[in-house]
Design an enzyme around this catalytic site. Structure first.
Site, mmCIF file in Angstrom:
data_model
loop_
_atom_site.group_PDB
_atom_site.id
_atom_site.type_symbol
_atom_site.label_atom_id
_atom_site.label_comp_id
_atom_site.label_asym_id
_atom_site.label_seq_id
_atom_site.Cartn_x
_atom_site.Cartn_y
_atom_site.Cartn_z
ATOM 1 N N GLN A 113 -10.670 8.174 15.675
ATOM 2 C CA GLN A 113 -10.596 6.747 15.988
ATOM 3 C C GLN A 113 -11.713 6.367 16.942
ATOM 4 O O GLN A 113 -12.001 7.075 17.901
ATOM 5 C CB GLN A 113 -9.236 6.418 16.607
ATOM 6 C CG GLN A 113 -9.076 4.974 17.059
ATOM 7 C CD GLN A 113 -9.519 4.752 18.501
ATOM 8 O OE1 GLN A 113 -9.513 5.677 19.311
ATOM 9 N NE2 GLN A 113 -9.923 3.538 18.812
ATOM 10 N N HIS A 153 -1.275 -3.446 17.198
ATOM 11 C CA HIS A 153 -1.501 -2.504 18.303
ATOM 12 C C HIS A 153 -0.192 -2.186 19.023
ATOM 13 O O HIS A 153 -0.156 -1.986 20.236
ATOM 14 C CB HIS A 153 -2.533 -3.069 19.290
ATOM 15 C CG HIS A 153 -3.428 -2.029 19.890
ATOM 16 N ND1 HIS A 153 -4.724 -1.828 19.491
ATOM 17 C CD2 HIS A 153 -3.214 -1.111 20.864
ATOM 18 C CE1 HIS A 153 -5.273 -0.852 20.185
ATOM 19 N NE2 HIS A 153 -4.369 -0.385 21.029
ATOM 20 N N LYS A 166 -8.489 -0.746 11.762
ATOM 21 C CA LYS A 166 -7.140 -0.819 12.333
ATOM 22 C C LYS A 166 -7.026 -2.059 13.227
ATOM 23 O O LYS A 166 -7.824 -2.243 14.141
ATOM 24 C CB LYS A 166 -6.844 0.434 13.152
ATOM 25 C CG LYS A 166 -5.448 0.488 13.755
ATOM 26 C CD LYS A 166 -5.239 1.822 14.466
ATOM 27 C CE LYS A 166 -3.832 1.940 15.016
ATOM 28 N NZ LYS A 166 -3.582 0.996 16.136
#
Length: 395
Positions: free
Chosen positions: A136, A287, A263
């Site tokens: 990520q 989130h 994302k």
């Protein structure tokens, strides 16, 4: 049954049980960092309530003797449609937690995603595992350092880059403010925090002493004092780039050879834009409610986004996933797979690698039961018919 489980009074069976173990074991400021969300935490609660509102459609008298949970997600064969989401500071919850999580994921046949702001470095996780793991990234102002992170992840064989796009600015997490996670405590507050640490001796020994170095492993060359949370926050404030636009994805693609997953998508127009720029997938995500409060629950946004772009890219989701039943509901709304964050954070804080392994085993069993009693034999065949008609929300 270990001592922490005895302290709970019963064997942990759910993510909620592991949450209670984590609450008992962690110093308060760390538990609140893991458990908390933005502002009044409305969206975090709504993520869970949205799952509760969905009802599965039970069907009977079907041959469900053979069930298939395996899925192909972004080119990777997974035993379950699950990914351990990137979890910042995870290594502060348990000793070298990212390594423990990656090992548990490998044994369970699911994917693990390493966070940019992890305690264990990319290289430490790579050395401890054999299976490929995801990475990520936040795109930072210092593009040279960003490029070096991408190169390190590619050298480690990471097949998927998860680009988090909902952090143009940091959300206000009031629990962290009250607990002084970023500094600013009065003398009495600092004394209270010190006492909190001392009153959790098992955590202090396991993480504070045996778990060293407690540094941000991927950022040690960038953060002036990698052991200091205030220094880390100052670096984040200076480096997280609010100027990022869709055009910057071309730079990311030029520096990354694998799959790209965005994302933090909640809006159908953003999802269409993601599809148009050629990313491989998106994660429908708020989130975990940690950024902007009072936005849509992930499961409420999911079906509209699937209807808009599900035929053009892979759609995953996260936000409030705590059980195998939740996973089946998300698949019914069109998700290819689910990411779980807090759930594995609670488990690793409560019982380490064994806790994550057990939690994944429980979720597998829950998915098996849900599929069997809904009369579905393959997760690939779970669709909106798996939900009661008035629950199968569409766009």
């Amino acid at each position: 049954m270990d001592n922490e489980t005895r302290g709970l009074g019963l064997a942990p069976a759910t993510a909620s049980d592991y949450r209670e173990l984590a609450r008992k074991r962690l110093p308060r400021h760390l538990f609140d960092y893991l458990d908390g969300a933005a502002y009044e935490e409305v969206t975090a609660a709504e993520n869970r309530q949205a799952f509760h509102r969905l009802r599965l459609r039970q069907r009977v008298m079907r041959d469900v003797s053979q069930l298939k949970l395996a899925s192909r997600v972004l080119g990777q064969e997974l035993a379950l449609p699950l990914v351990l989401a990137p979890l910042g500071l995870a290594g502060a919850m348990a000793r070298r937690a990212e390594v423990q999580a990656a090992r548990a994921a490998e044994r369970a046949g699911v994917a693990f995603c390493e966070s940019t702001v992890s305690i264990c470095s990319i290289e430490e996780v790579r050395a401890a595992t054999r299976a490929p793991f995801w990475y990520q990234l936040y795109v930072m102002r210092d593009r040279g350092y960003t490029r070096s992170l991408l190169a390190r992840a590619q050298a480690a064989g990471c097949p998927v880059l998860v680009l988090t796009v909902d952090l143009a600015v940091m959300g206000a997490r009031y629990r962290d403010v009250r607990n002084g996670m970023a500094g600013g405590l009065s003398l009495s507050g600092k004394l209270s925090k010190a006492w909190d640490l001392l009153s959790h001796p098992r955590w202090l020994l396991d993480v504070g002493i045996r778990g060293k170095p407690l540094t941000f492993g991927n950022l040690t060359a960038a953060v002036p004092d990698a052991r200091s949370l205030p220094a880390f926050k100052a670096w984040v404030d200076s480096q997280f780039d609010p100027r990022i636009t869709w055009s910057d994805l071309a730079w990311v693609r030029d520096n990354w050879q694998g799959k790209i997953l965005l994302k933090g998508i909640l809006d159908t127009d953003d999802a269409r834009q993601a599809a148009s720029v050629g990313v491989d997938g998106i994660v429908v995500s708020n989130h975990g409610g940690r950024q902007l409060d009072s936005v849509a629950a992930s499961t409420d946004a999911l079906p509209r986004i699937v209807d808009a772009v599900g035929d053009r890219l892979e759609v995953l989701m996260d936000g409030g996933v705590r059980s195998g039943l939740d996973v089946v509901k998300a698949l019914a709304l069109g998700a290819r797979a689910c990411m779980i964050g807090r759930a594995w954070g609670y488990a690793v804080a409560g019982r380490g690698e064994a806790g994550i392994a057990h939690m994944l085993s429980v979720m597998r069993n829950e998915m098996n039961v849900a599929l069997a009693l809904c009369g579905v034999t393959d997760v690939a065949k779970v669709d909106r018919e798996t939900l009661l008609k008035d629950e199968a929300v569409t766009g």
